[in-house]
Design a protein around this motif. Structure first.
Motif, PDB file in Angstrom:
ATOM      1  N   ARG A  88       0.852  -1.225  -0.019  1.00 30.03           N
ATOM      2  CA  ARG A  88      -0.051  -0.082  -0.029  1.00 30.03           C
ATOM      3  C   ARG A  88       0.807   1.376   0.146  1.00 30.03           C
ATOM      4  O   ARG A  88       0.801   2.109  -0.775  1.00 30.03           O
ATOM      5  CB  ARG A  88      -0.892  -0.060   1.309  1.00 30.03           C
ATOM      6  N   GLN A  89       1.939   1.210   0.887  1.00 27.54           N
ATOM      7  CA  GLN A  89       2.964   2.300   0.922  1.00 27.54           C
ATOM      8  C   GLN A  89       3.308   2.697  -0.633  1.00 27.54           C
ATOM      9  O   GLN A  89       3.300   3.630  -0.901  1.00 27.54           O
ATOM     10  CB  GLN A  89       4.020   2.065   1.850  1.00 27.54           C
ATOM     11  N   ILE A  91       2.314   2.032  -3.402  1.00 29.38           N
ATOM     12  CA  ILE A  91       1.487   2.718  -4.290  1.00 29.38           C
ATOM     13  C   ILE A  91       1.408   4.296  -3.938  1.00 29.38           C
ATOM     14  O   ILE A  91       1.374   5.015  -4.965  1.00 29.38           O
ATOM     15  CB  ILE A  91       0.004   2.096  -4.361  1.00 29.38           C
ATOM     16  N   MET A  92       1.488   4.575  -2.713  1.00 28.76           N
ATOM     17  CA  MET A  92       1.526   6.014  -2.406  1.00 28.76           C
ATOM     18  C   MET A  92       2.895   6.564  -2.997  1.00 28.76           C
ATOM     19  O   MET A  92       2.863   7.965  -3.237  1.00 28.76           O
ATOM     20  CB  MET A  92       1.352   6.130  -0.883  1.00 28.76           C
ATOM     21  N   PHE A  93       4.096   6.067  -2.969  1.00 28.29           N
ATOM     22  CA  PHE A  93       5.321   6.361  -3.249  1.00 28.29           C
ATOM     23  C   PHE A  93       4.976   6.701  -4.912  1.00 28.29           C
ATOM     24  O   PHE A  93       5.465   7.680  -5.432  1.00 28.29           O
ATOM     25  CB  PHE A  93       6.408   5.334  -3.210  1.00 28.29           C
ATOM     26  N   LYS A  94       4.345   5.943  -5.604  1.00 26.01           N
ATOM     27  CA  LYS A  94       4.199   6.090  -6.841  1.00 26.01           C
ATOM     28  C   LYS A  94       3.414   7.395  -7.142  1.00 26.01           C
ATOM     29  O   LYS A  94       3.681   8.226  -8.014  1.00 26.01           O
ATOM     30  CB  LYS A  94       3.584   4.711  -7.514  1.00 26.01           C
ATOM     31  N   ALA A 121      -2.154  27.881  -6.514  1.00 30.46           N
ATOM     32  CA  ALA A 121      -2.531  26.637  -6.790  1.00 30.46           C
ATOM     33  C   ALA A 121      -1.449  25.482  -6.782  1.00 30.46           C
ATOM     34  O   ALA A 121      -1.919  24.300  -6.356  1.00 30.46           O
ATOM     35  CB  ALA A 121      -3.329  26.531  -8.327  1.00 30.46           C
ATOM     36  N   HIS A 122      -0.342  25.988  -7.286  1.00 28.34           N
ATOM     37  CA  HIS A 122       0.972  24.858  -6.943  1.00 28.34           C
ATOM     38  C   HIS A 122       0.908  24.607  -5.416  1.00 28.34           C
ATOM     39  O   HIS A 122       1.305  23.337  -5.263  1.00 28.34           O
ATOM     40  CB  HIS A 122       1.967  25.584  -7.507  1.00 28.34           C
ATOM     41  N   GLY A 123       0.556  25.641  -4.711  1.00 25.78           N
ATOM     42  CA  GLY A 123       0.827  25.523  -3.273  1.00 25.78           C
ATOM     43  C   GLY A 123      -0.369  24.497  -2.765  1.00 25.78           C
ATOM     44  O   GLY A 123      -0.182  23.752  -1.847  1.00 25.78           O
ATOM     45  N   ASP A 124      -1.484  24.569  -3.254  1.00 27.31           N
ATOM     46  CA  ASP A 124      -2.810  23.734  -2.882  1.00 27.31           C
ATOM     47  C   ASP A 124      -2.271  22.334  -3.349  1.00 27.31           C
ATOM     48  O   ASP A 124      -2.383  21.493  -2.312  1.00 27.31           O
ATOM     49  CB  ASP A 124      -3.828  24.267  -3.833  1.00 27.31           C
ATOM     50  N   VAL A 125      -1.697  22.062  -4.297  1.00 30.24           N
ATOM     51  CA  VAL A 125      -1.269  20.640  -4.534  1.00 30.24           C
ATOM     52  C   VAL A 125      -0.002  20.246  -3.832  1.00 30.24           C
ATOM     53  O   VAL A 125      -0.153  19.144  -3.161  1.00 30.24           O
ATOM     54  CB  VAL A 125      -0.675  20.669  -6.120  1.00 30.24           C
ATOM     55  N   PHE A 126       0.646  20.995  -3.568  1.00 33.40           N
ATOM     56  CA  PHE A 126       2.123  20.523  -2.735  1.00 33.40           C
ATOM     57  C   PHE A 126       1.581  20.159  -1.174  1.00 33.40           C
ATOM     58  O   PHE A 126       2.205  19.233  -0.839  1.00 33.40           O
ATOM     59  CB  PHE A 126       3.163  21.824  -2.873  1.00 33.40           C
ATOM     60  N   ARG A 127       0.738  21.248  -0.800  1.00 29.90           N
ATOM     61  CA  ARG A 127       0.275  20.770   0.678  1.00 29.90           C
ATOM     62  C   ARG A 127      -0.222  19.370   0.740  1.00 29.90           C
ATOM     63  O   ARG A 127      -0.348  19.049   1.834  1.00 29.90           O
ATOM     64  CB  ARG A 127      -0.393  21.847   1.372  1.00 29.90           C
ATOM     65  N   GLY A 128      -1.138  19.031  -0.142  1.00 29.44           N
ATOM     66  CA  GLY A 128      -1.822  17.767  -0.241  1.00 29.44           C
ATOM     67  C   GLY A 128      -0.596  16.733  -0.575  1.00 29.44           C
ATOM     68  O   GLY A 128      -0.655  15.732   0.049  1.00 29.44           O
ATOM     69  N   LEU A 129       0.374  17.017  -1.574  1.00 25.08           N
ATOM     70  CA  LEU A 129       1.403  16.092  -1.863  1.00 25.08           C
ATOM     71  C   LEU A 129       2.203  15.690  -0.490  1.00 25.08           C
ATOM     72  O   LEU A 129       2.438  14.753  -0.528  1.00 25.08           O
ATOM     73  CB  LEU A 129       2.340  16.812  -2.657  1.00 25.08           C
ATOM     74  N   GLU A 130       2.224  16.632   0.437  1.00 26.45           N
ATOM     75  CA  GLU A 130       3.086  16.259   1.607  1.00 26.45           C
ATOM     76  C   GLU A 130       2.442  15.245   2.369  1.00 26.45           C
ATOM     77  O   GLU A 130       3.017  14.438   3.051  1.00 26.45           O
ATOM     78  CB  GLU A 130       3.266  17.641   2.499  1.00 26.45           C
ATOM     79  N   VAL A 131       1.004  15.241   2.449  1.00 29.82           N
ATOM     80  CA  VAL A 131       0.176  14.228   3.054  1.00 29.82           C
ATOM     81  C   VAL A 131       0.619  12.983   2.280  1.00 29.82           C
ATOM     82  O   VAL A 131       0.700  11.767   3.003  1.00 29.82           O
ATOM     83  CB  VAL A 131      -1.198  14.556   3.307  1.00 29.82           C
ATOM     84  N   VAL A 132       0.772  12.693   1.174  1.00 31.37           N
ATOM     85  CA  VAL A 132       0.802  11.551   0.552  1.00 31.37           C
ATOM     86  C   VAL A 132       2.361  11.140   0.679  1.00 31.37           C
ATOM     87  O   VAL A 132       2.511   9.756   1.126  1.00 31.37           O
ATOM     88  CB  VAL A 132       0.652  11.807  -1.165  1.00 31.37           C
ATOM     89  N   GLU A 133       3.356  12.018   0.888  1.00 28.57           N
ATOM     90  CA  GLU A 133       4.700  11.415   1.481  1.00 28.57           C
ATOM     91  C   GLU A 133       4.616  10.945   2.668  1.00 28.57           C
ATOM     92  O   GLU A 133       5.183   9.944   2.928  1.00 28.57           O
ATOM     93  CB  GLU A 133       5.435  12.780   1.414  1.00 28.57           C
ATOM     94  N   HIS A 134       3.639  11.695   3.323  1.00 28.78           N
ATOM     95  CA  HIS A 134       3.940  11.154   4.816  1.00 28.78           C
ATOM     96  C   HIS A 134       3.164   9.738   5.121  1.00 28.78           C
ATOM     97  O   HIS A 134       3.968   9.142   5.749  1.00 28.78           O
ATOM     98  CB  HIS A 134       2.913  12.153   5.690  1.00 28.78           C
ATOM     99  N   VAL A 135       2.114   9.336   4.287  1.00 28.58           N
ATOM    100  CA  VAL A 135       1.494   8.046   4.520  1.00 28.58           C
ATOM    101  C   VAL A 135       2.322   6.995   3.794  1.00 28.58           C
ATOM    102  O   VAL A 135       2.158   5.796   4.104  1.00 28.58           O
ATOM    103  CB  VAL A 135       0.197   8.052   3.836  1.00 28.58           C
ATOM    104  N   CYS A 136       3.255   7.409   3.161  1.00 29.61           N
ATOM    105  CA  CYS A 136       4.313   6.408   2.677  1.00 29.61           C
ATOM    106  C   CYS A 136       5.222   5.845   3.979  1.00 29.61           C
ATOM    107  O   CYS A 136       5.728   4.757   3.675  1.00 29.61           O
ATOM    108  CB  CYS A 136       5.414   7.234   1.543  1.00 29.61           C
ATOM    109  N   GLY A 137       5.109   6.222   5.073  1.00 30.77           N
ATOM    110  CA  GLY A 137       5.762   5.734   6.333  1.00 30.77           C
ATOM    111  C   GLY A 137       4.655   5.073   7.239  1.00 30.77           C
ATOM    112  O   GLY A 137       4.832   5.076   8.228  1.00 30.77           O
ATOM    113  N   MET A 138       3.508   4.486   6.352  1.00 30.73           N
ATOM    114  CA  MET A 138       2.370   4.163   7.246  1.00 30.73           C
ATOM    115  C   MET A 138       2.706   2.915   7.929  1.00 30.73           C
ATOM    116  O   MET A 138       2.199   2.617   9.142  1.00 30.73           O
ATOM    117  CB  MET A 138       1.243   3.834   6.311  1.00 30.73           C
TER     118      MET A 138
END
Ligand code: NAD
Length: 519
Positions: A88-89, A91-94, A121-138
């Motif tokens: 699952r992690q 897939i989040m990396f990808k 708008a880039h900031g909007d995506v980037f702040r969400g991207l950071e959550v995806v990065e974080h869950v790579c350590g689930m």
């Protein structure tokens, strides 16, 4: 060309796009891994707020389609929850790699549908991207607990298990970040998900869903249903949905909280705000004024963490004139224009509401130092623009103070002391965020301890925590007890199971009917 500009591929819309408004693409739902045409007879136009161009049409998902989405999520759950967390992690990396690849496309879509500037708008995506990065350590985030030998040969351990089907209901103001607060955390914990994007700007969710599928998320793990109140009520009522993440207004949030809780669901509900800045005279004037302008007018004031009220303590009130000068110099235009500082507000209704609240402030005695209501933007005469607006001498009994304005309007108040300023903030019903500007550590510490708001900035205007912390609004800005992302987010999307095991050869002790104890 329009589809390209939208960033949405042919999979998630049906009608072939044309550059004219006459034939806007119709959005599809995502059900069981397939982007499916809705049978709905009613659609809502998704409108570019800078031009009024119809960008796409959003179907009001039928009850049958909604049920099919929940059923797809339910069916996908058993094998997804048993998929190794490392898979699952991965897939989040990808997914994080694909979001980076397509960040320009996502940002362009957000600017087109929501109106904010491309940079924002880039900031909007980037702040969400950071959550995806974080869950790579689930694997680490979801770890349980173990105590060996709690009694004779007995060990106890607890594990965090996914809940099942979870759902997310999104607002218009962060079309990428907020869906990314929700589904990556939920699915990486092993849940499956039904997402309802904002009907005003669903495009970013569609692109993210395409990327999630491309990243390898199995069919049915993420589903998307479009619509408004009816589909939301279906989500609240459905017995197969175990938890709901909501972000939006208090009216919708409290309705959802009550209706879904009555069905025994978990809910985390992030809602409205009135965020205050307290400005002490010992603050750095230049940095403070820049922060107030950025946090008051950025994203046209349509951030739940916008600083919409500044309380000037003592002599700092003389800074207001300079604040007006800086706000005046901001460039208002369509978000795609170079050098633009703020774009339009989301809709004509939103503009009317903002203008009415400004007027009510004037009528109840506030002083209008800068009036953005009649702004005309060359080339975008039909856009929903409101220029930076500043009202001073505002008091806490005024309508413009009591209501969340959610537009580029900064209210200025005065206080004689830090105590008085803290008291104003604490009497406000909201508690999302607040900031103090000062060079005094003693004042900052007093503020930190006494202020009743969940996200506190000290010389930081928009203290939105990164994903290893949680988004911790409180008072009327939040309902529920487990916040979005961070540890709390993982706790929200999991439930504990506690196992007590005995592996020991024990001599026969006979039957005892007394409550077992560890003595
Ligand atoms: P909104 O409440 O109008 O819409 C949010 C979602 O709820 C949408 O998906 C909408 O379809 C649905 N909805 C709206 N009314 C409904 C009803 N009566 N019944 C059922 N569903 C309903 O909010 P919005 O205008 O899109 O977003 C702006 C609001 O969101 C502001 O109040 C802002 O402060 C808040 N917000 C809060 C946070 C936070 O984290 N605290 C973050 C972003 C936005």
């Amino acid at each position: 060309p329009q589809l390209y500009a939208l960033g949405i591929s042919r999979f998630s819309t049906s009608t072939q796009a044309s550059s004219s408004q006459r034939n806007p693409p119709r959005l599809r739902n995502l059900i069981g891994g397939e982007f499916m045409e809705s049978q709905a007879s009613t659609t809502i136009d998704v409108i570019n707020p800078a031009t009024q161009e119809v960008v796409s049409q959003l179907p009001l998902t039928t009850n049958e389609e909604f049920k099919a989405a929940v059923s797809a999520a339910k069916q996908a759950f058993p094998s997804w929850r048993n998929t190794p967390v490392t898979t699952r992690q991965r897939i989040m990396f990808k997914l994080q790699e694909l979001i980076r690849r397509d960040i320009d496309k996502l940002a362009m879509n957000i600017t087109t549908e929501q109106g904010k500037t491309l940079k924002d708008a880039h900031g909007d995506v980037f702040r969400g991207l950071e959550v995806v990065e974080h869950v790579c350590g689930m694997a680490t985030l979801q770890m349980g607990e173990f105590v060996s030998n709690v009694s004779n040969g007995i060990d106890t351990y607890s594990i965090r298990e996914p809940l099942g089907v979870c759902a997310g209901i999104c607002p218009f103001n962060f079309p990428a970040m907020i869906p990314l607060w929700m589904f990556p955390v939920a699915v990486t914990c092993g849940n499956t998900f039904v997402l309802k994007p904002s009907e005003k700007d669903p495009g970013a969710s569609m692109i993210l869903a395409e990327l999630a599928m491309e990243a390898g998320l199995p069919n049915g793990v993420l589903n998307i249903v479009h619509g408004t109140n009816d589909v939301v009520n279906n989500i609240c009522d459905d017995d197969d949905i175990k938890a709901i993440s909501f972000v939006g207004s208090n009216t919708a949030g409290m309705h959802i909280y009550a209706r879904a809780a009555a069905k025994g669901k978990r809910i985390q509900s992030n809602m409205g705000a009135k965020n205050h800045a307290i400005v002490l005279p010992d603050a750095s004037m230049d940095a403070t004024l820049n922060a107030l302008v950025a946090a008051g007018f950025g994203a046209a004031g349509q951030r739940c963490m916008a600083l919409s009220t500044a309380i000037f303590v003592g002599d700092s009130k003389s800074w207001v004139e300079r604040l007006v000068e800086r706000a005046k110099s901001l460039k208002v235009s369509a978000g795609i224009e170079p050098g633009v500082d703020l774009g339009p507000v989301i809709s004509k209704q939103a503009k009317n509401r903002i203008c009415k609240l400004i007027q009510s402030g004037v009528e109840s005695g506030a002083e209008l130092l800068l009036d953005g209501r009649d702004i005309v933007v060359p080339g975008y005469e039909d856009g929903n623009f409101v220029g930076p607006t500043i009202l001073s001498n505002v008091t806490s009994s005024m309508e413009c103070y009591k209501e969340e304005i959610f537009g580029p309007v900064l209210l200025c108040m005065q206080a004689d002391s830090l105590e008085e300023a803290i008291d104003i903030v604490n009497r406000n019903k909201y508690g999302n965020g607040t900031s103090i500007f000062t060079s005094s550590g003693i004042a900052a510490r007093k503020f930190q301890n006494e202020i009743e708001a969940g996200q506190v900035g000290i010389n930081v205007p928009i203290p939105v925590p990164l994903p290893f912390f949680s988004f911790t609004g409180n008072k009327a800005s939040f309902a529920g007890d487990l916040n979005f992302y961070g540890k709390a987010g993982v706790h929200f999307y999991t439930q504990m199971k506690t196992i007590t095991q005995q592996w020991k050869d024990l001599p026969g002790q006979g039957v005892s009917l007394a409550m077992p104890t560890s003595q």
